[in-house]
Write a protein that holds these residues in place. Structure first.
Motif, short mmCIF file in Angstrom:
data_model
loop_
_atom_site.label_atom_id
_atom_site.label_comp_id
_atom_site.label_asym_id
_atom_site.label_seq_id
_atom_site.Cartn_x
_atom_site.Cartn_y
_atom_site.Cartn_z
N HIS A 108 -10.97 -11.56 -7.23
CA HIS A 108 -10.68 -10.39 -6.39
C HIS A 108 -9.32 -10.52 -5.70
O HIS A 108 -8.62 -9.51 -5.52
CB HIS A 108 -11.79 -10.17 -5.36
CG HIS A 108 -13.01 -9.53 -5.91
ND1 HIS A 108 -13.04 -8.22 -6.34
CD2 HIS A 108 -14.26 -10.02 -6.11
CE1 HIS A 108 -14.25 -7.93 -6.78
NE2 HIS A 108 -15.01 -9.01 -6.66
N LEU B 159 -14.18 -8.63 -13.90
CA LEU B 159 -13.06 -8.93 -13.01
C LEU B 159 -11.81 -9.28 -13.82
O LEU B 159 -10.71 -8.82 -13.52
CB LEU B 159 -13.43 -10.05 -12.05
CG LEU B 159 -14.64 -9.77 -11.14
CD1 LEU B 159 -15.05 -11.03 -10.39
CD2 LEU B 159 -14.33 -8.64 -10.19
N ILE C 123 -6.78 -9.45 -8.22
CA ILE C 123 -6.89 -8.00 -8.43
C ILE C 123 -6.20 -7.25 -7.29
O ILE C 123 -5.38 -6.37 -7.52
CB ILE C 123 -8.36 -7.56 -8.56
CG1 ILE C 123 -8.95 -8.08 -9.87
CG2 ILE C 123 -8.49 -6.04 -8.46
CD1 ILE C 123 -10.46 -7.99 -9.95
N GLN D 66 -2.90 -4.86 -7.40
CA GLN D 66 -2.98 -3.47 -6.94
C GLN D 66 -1.90 -3.20 -5.90
O GLN D 66 -1.26 -2.15 -5.91
CB GLN D 66 -4.37 -3.16 -6.38
CG GLN D 66 -5.43 -3.09 -7.46
CD GLN D 66 -6.84 -3.02 -6.89
OE1 GLN D 66 -7.11 -3.44 -5.76
NE2 GLN D 66 -7.77 -2.50 -7.69
N ASN E 81 -11.20 -8.28 -16.83
CA ASN E 81 -10.75 -7.04 -17.47
C ASN E 81 -9.93 -6.17 -16.51
O ASN E 81 -8.97 -5.53 -16.92
CB ASN E 81 -11.93 -6.26 -18.04
CG ASN E 81 -12.52 -6.94 -19.25
OD1 ASN E 81 -11.87 -7.76 -19.90
ND2 ASN E 81 -13.77 -6.64 -19.57
N GLN E 82 -10.30 -6.16 -15.24
CA GLN E 82 -9.52 -5.43 -14.24
C GLN E 82 -8.12 -6.01 -14.12
O GLN E 82 -7.14 -5.27 -14.05
CB GLN E 82 -10.20 -5.46 -12.87
CG GLN E 82 -11.34 -4.50 -12.71
CD GLN E 82 -11.85 -4.55 -11.27
OE1 GLN E 82 -12.71 -5.34 -10.94
NE2 GLN E 82 -11.29 -3.71 -10.42
#
Length: 130
Positions: A47, A91, A50, A54, A93-94
């Motif tokens: 996370h 996760l 990620i 982002q 894949n994100q």
């Protein structure tokens, strides 16, 4: 090139978790932390990457991004584009989907000693939310 340092902190495994992200763009520095809620320490590390990507998508689109992380499972999974544990596959894949937003993204495993700033951010956030 944008240098991005990510880390996570968990109280228990699984348990309350937080992330810390420290970004260097030349002489400019950016940082943030977030509380995740309950998850495993490995999930929290995914996370963190990620959220860092982002953030970079919003603030540095099209740039070259260097993710520096002290989680071997995250680095190995991204490099192989595969997770042994299927829990982490969504996760991963994100993370891989976010790569299209940049000219290039590469990953480097760093030691805990090299990641102190992101670690402090994650631990402070965890402490605020306990």
């Amino acid at each position: 090139m944008i240098e991005v340092y990510t880390d996570a902190a968990s109280a228990g495994n699984p348990g309350p978790s937080s992330i810390g992200v420290h970004i260097k763009q030349g002489k400019n520095r950016f940082e943030f932390s977030e509380h995740l809620g309950v998850c495993s320490n490995h999930e929290a590390e995914f996370h963190a990457v990620i959220r860092a990507l982002q953030y970079c998508q919003q603030h540095f689109p099209g740039e070259i991004i260097s993710i520096r992380c002290d989680s071997q499972i995250v680095i190995q999974s991204v490099e192989k584009t595969y997770c042994k544990n299927p829990v982490y596959t969504p996760l991963l894949n994100q993370i891989l989907a976010l790569h299209d937003k940049f000219s290039y993204v590469f990953y480097k495993w760093i030691s805990d000693k090299e990641n102190k700033h992101a670690d402090r951010l994650a631990r402070a956030e965890l402490k605020r939310n306990q």
